[in-house]
Design a protein around this motif. Structure first.
Motif, short mmCIF file in Angstrom:
data_model
loop_
_atom_site.label_atom_id
_atom_site.label_comp_id
_atom_site.label_asym_id
_atom_site.label_seq_id
_atom_site.Cartn_x
_atom_site.Cartn_y
_atom_site.Cartn_z
N LEU A 1 0.83 -1.21 0.00
CA LEU A 1 0.00 0.00 0.00
C LEU A 1 0.86 1.26 0.00
O LEU A 1 0.52 2.26 -0.64
CB LEU A 1 -0.93 0.00 1.21
N ALA A 2 1.98 1.23 0.70
CA ALA A 2 2.88 2.38 0.70
C ALA A 2 3.42 2.65 -0.70
O ALA A 2 3.46 3.79 -1.17
CB ALA A 2 4.03 2.15 1.68
N VAL A 3 3.81 1.59 -1.40
CA VAL A 3 4.32 1.73 -2.76
C VAL A 3 3.21 2.17 -3.70
O VAL A 3 3.40 3.04 -4.56
CB VAL A 3 4.96 0.41 -3.24
N MET A 4 2.04 1.57 -3.56
CA MET A 4 0.90 1.94 -4.40
C MET A 4 0.58 3.42 -4.26
O MET A 4 0.39 4.14 -5.26
CB MET A 4 -0.32 1.09 -4.01
N ILE B 1 -5.28 2.58 -11.40
CA ILE B 1 -4.30 1.82 -10.63
C ILE B 1 -4.93 0.55 -10.06
O ILE B 1 -4.22 -0.38 -9.66
CB ILE B 1 -3.68 2.70 -9.52
N ARG B 2 -6.28 0.50 -10.04
CA ARG B 2 -6.99 -0.71 -9.62
C ARG B 2 -7.11 -1.74 -10.75
O ARG B 2 -7.32 -2.92 -10.50
CB ARG B 2 -8.40 -0.38 -9.13
N GLU B 3 -7.01 -1.25 -11.98
CA GLU B 3 -7.34 -2.11 -13.12
C GLU B 3 -6.13 -2.49 -13.97
O GLU B 3 -6.18 -3.48 -14.72
CB GLU B 3 -8.38 -1.41 -14.00
N GLN B 4 -5.06 -1.71 -13.90
CA GLN B 4 -3.88 -1.98 -14.73
C GLN B 4 -2.63 -2.03 -13.87
O GLN B 4 -2.47 -1.21 -12.95
CB GLN B 4 -3.70 -0.89 -15.79
N ALA B 5 -1.77 -2.96 -14.15
CA ALA B 5 -0.52 -3.06 -13.40
C ALA B 5 0.35 -1.83 -13.66
O ALA B 5 0.40 -1.30 -14.78
CB ALA B 5 0.23 -4.32 -13.82
N VAL B 6 1.03 -1.37 -12.63
CA VAL B 6 1.93 -0.23 -12.78
C VAL B 6 3.15 -0.67 -13.58
O VAL B 6 3.49 -1.85 -13.65
CB VAL B 6 2.36 0.33 -11.41
N GLU C 1 9.14 0.81 -14.32
CA GLU C 1 9.86 2.04 -13.99
C GLU C 1 9.20 2.76 -12.81
O GLU C 1 9.88 3.24 -11.90
CB GLU C 1 9.92 2.97 -15.21
N GLU C 2 7.87 2.84 -12.83
CA GLU C 2 7.16 3.44 -11.70
C GLU C 2 7.45 2.67 -10.41
O GLU C 2 7.67 3.26 -9.34
CB GLU C 2 5.66 3.45 -11.96
N LEU C 3 7.43 1.36 -10.52
CA LEU C 3 7.68 0.52 -9.36
C LEU C 3 9.09 0.74 -8.82
O LEU C 3 9.30 0.86 -7.61
CB LEU C 3 7.48 -0.95 -9.75
N ARG C 4 10.07 0.81 -9.73
CA ARG C 4 11.47 1.01 -9.32
C ARG C 4 11.64 2.33 -8.60
O ARG C 4 12.28 2.39 -7.53
CB ARG C 4 12.38 0.95 -10.55
N ILE C 5 11.08 3.39 -9.15
CA ILE C 5 11.24 4.72 -8.56
C ILE C 5 10.57 4.78 -7.19
O ILE C 5 11.12 5.33 -6.23
CB ILE C 5 10.66 5.79 -9.50
N LEU D 1 -1.23 -4.03 -7.67
CA LEU D 1 -2.56 -4.21 -8.28
C LEU D 1 -3.51 -4.89 -7.30
O LEU D 1 -4.68 -4.49 -7.17
CB LEU D 1 -2.43 -5.03 -9.56
N ARG D 2 -3.02 -5.88 -6.59
CA ARG D 2 -3.87 -6.62 -5.65
C ARG D 2 -4.38 -5.73 -4.53
O ARG D 2 -5.58 -5.71 -4.24
CB ARG D 2 -3.07 -7.79 -5.06
N VAL D 3 -3.48 -4.95 -3.89
CA VAL D 3 -3.93 -4.12 -2.77
C VAL D 3 -4.78 -2.95 -3.26
O VAL D 3 -5.68 -2.49 -2.56
CB VAL D 3 -2.75 -3.62 -1.93
N ALA D 4 -4.51 -2.45 -4.47
CA ALA D 4 -5.34 -1.37 -5.02
C ALA D 4 -6.76 -1.85 -5.21
O ALA D 4 -7.73 -1.15 -4.86
CB ALA D 4 -4.76 -0.87 -6.33
N LYS D 5 -6.93 -3.06 -5.72
CA LYS D 5 -8.27 -3.62 -5.89
C LYS D 5 -8.95 -3.87 -4.56
O LYS D 5 -10.16 -3.68 -4.41
CB LYS D 5 -8.19 -4.92 -6.68
#
Length: 514
Positions: free
Chosen positions: A324-327, A393-398, A401-405, A457-461
């Motif tokens: 959730l922090a990363v999301m 962000i609930r429907e598509q994987a990030v 690059e976004e994840l790395r940053i 994606l899982r926690v966003a949903k």
């Protein structure tokens, strides 16, 4: 004159690196030929091409800093001899959740008046004068679920400052004229409640999330302040400012063994006792009602909060908390790299700042909130974008690059938590206060690294709920409701345009204004 010539000659020899000595010059030349040539590192063409090795940082171990007095009071000590300064703080397990129903604000006023109201042997003026003479900075306070006091002084006067500090803690005078001044200051602050849309939004948003009665969002009135008496402060202090509820943190120019002896002597005869403190504090019982809420105020920009309740931590190693922090960092918490800032500010120019926060509460669910300020005419368009990004962000994987940053933003700044001796002991005191294992920090970075796009994606949903959204808008509703003049959005897109009007309130009574 001869002495001056000699000095100049010696200086010339030093400047020339021994050029006046042929033998020394020959030796240096020989050494230079024997040494291998050094190749200068290549300079990147652009700062973006700079590469750094991974930062190596070992988490300090709490056991090295933790000690206990004979009474069982935990004391964390971190020695730092760089400057002749000492920082000491006491954290107390109390808060405004202990306020009696007819004495709201009692804990907060007691906390502030420990420092400002003098002591048994000194008037407030004498106490201030002695603190100034010692160049000591002393303070005390109480908030919703914590109280505390702190002291900063130079090492040579540590004993005198400790005496002053402990008299403040143990025998406050609660001088009546200082109480009166503090209460007047509170009332003056209340009178300005409606001057700022941020103040209005903060108050009403807290009530929408947790209800008006929960101690975390409680707002005092003139009547509450009038009901706070000196006798009530004395009784609250006697009941709750007790040594067995305290944790101590010390950092700076101290010898640990000597310091513990000083604290032992000052706590030794403090035998105060009182009622059990309920822990954890009571959770809110209010359930937010989805919808659009508005507070009418004639201002050029609408202030907007959009969200719902967040999540509650299941354990300190709960993997959802890290995901959730990363999301949230990707959605709106990561500043200029976040999606809300890129679209609302950078792409559309609708707001100077925008962002989001997702709280994972320890004792009850925190709050998820997206927020921004925008011209009245573009409030609806910015709201549409915010909801779109929340849905996306609930429907598509990030992206990777976004994840790395996002993950790097947590990992790279992690050492700052332990940057100074004061930071180290403060962190470990907070651990003990919150019942958080110190080992939490040992695995923190690895748990962040382990977060995947699938986790986000899982926690966003699971934790973002478009159907539960609460919209709070402070501004000129007539202009806001009409929406964007270019036809890109109106407030009818949210709950059919229906909005419940929340009244502007009298700043002293909090009763609705006509």
């Amino acid at each position: 004159m001869k002495r001056r010539v000699v000095c100049v000659t010696v200086l010339a020899a030093l400047v020339l690196g021994g050029a006046a000595s042929p033998a020394l010059a020959k030796k240096k030349d020989k050494q230079a030929k024997a040494a291998p040539a050094k190749t200068a590192p290549a300079v990147p063409a652009h700062p973006g091409e700079l590469r750094y090795g991974e930062l190596q940082f070992e988490v300090p171990q709490a056991a090295k800093y933790r000690h206990e007095l004979s009474s069982g009071i935990p004391v964390y000590v971190a020695e730092d001899r760089d400057l002749p300064l000492v920082d000491l703080s006491v954290t107390v397990r109390l808060g405004s959740f202990l306020d009696p129903a007819d004495r709201r604000g009692l804990a907060e006023l007691t906390g502030s008046m420990l420092r400002r109201g003098g002591t048994a042997s000194m008037t407030a003026e004498q106490f201030d004068e002695k603190a100034d003479f010692l160049a000591a900075d002393l303070s005390s306070w109480t908030d919703g679920a914590q109280g505390g006091a702190s002291m900063n002084c130079i090492t040579p006067v540590l004993d005198e400052c400790l005496d002053l500090f402990f008299e403040m803690l143990r025998a406050p005078r609660f001088q009546q004229d200082r109480i009166d001044v503090e209460k007047d200051d509170w009332l003056e602050g209340m009178k300005q409640r409606n001057d700022s849309p941020a103040s209005i939004s903060g108050r009403e948003w807290g009530w929408l999330m947790y209800g008006r009665d929960h101690f975390t969002v409680r707002a005092l009135t003139q009547q509450d302040v009038a009901g706070l008496t000196r006798e009530a402060l004395v009784e609250f202090h006697r009941k709750y400012w007790r040594p067995e509820l305290m944790l101590v943190a010390v950092s700076g120019d101290v010898d640990t063994r000597s310091l513990l002896g000083k604290l032992e002597r000052r706590f030794a005869d403090w035998k105060a006792a009182g009622p059990a403190v309920p822990w954890p504090p009571p959770a809110p019982t209010h359930a937010p009602a989805p919808g659009v809420y508005r507070v009418d105020k004639d201002i050029p920009q609408g202030r907007v909060a959009i969200g719902h309740l967040g999540a509650q931590r299941r354990s300190w190693d709960d993997p959802d908390a890290y995901a959730l922090a990363v999301m949230n960092d990707i959605l709106g918490g990561g500043g200029f790299t976040s999606r809300l800032v890129k679209r609302i500010r950078s792409d559309e120019g609708l707001a100077y700042s925008a962002g989001s926060g997702f709280e994972v509460g320890q004792w009850w669910p925190g709050v998820f909130r997206m927020g921004y300020q925008s011209k009245n005419a573009t409030v609806a368009f910015a709201a549409k974008i915010a909801v779109e990004e929340m849905t996306r962000i609930r429907e598509q994987a990030v992206s990777e690059e976004e994840l790395r940053i996002a993950k790097a933003s947590f990992i790279d700044v992690f050492p700052r938590r332990f940057e100074s001796a004061a930071d180290i002991v403060d962190t470990f005191v907070a651990d003990e206060y919150d019942d958080r294992p110190h080992a939490y920090w040992d695995t923190y970075r690895d748990r962040i690294r382990a977060v995947t796009a699938a986790d986000v994606l899982r926690v966003a949903k699971q934790y973002l709920h478009p159907e539960r959204l609460v919209f709070l808008i402070v501004g000129n509703w007539e202009e806001i409701a009409k929406g964007d003049p270019e036809g890109r959005a109106t407030m009818k897109e949210f709950y059919g345009g229906k909005a419940e009007r929340l009244p502007l309130r009298d700043p002293l009574t909090l009763e609705p204004l006509p």
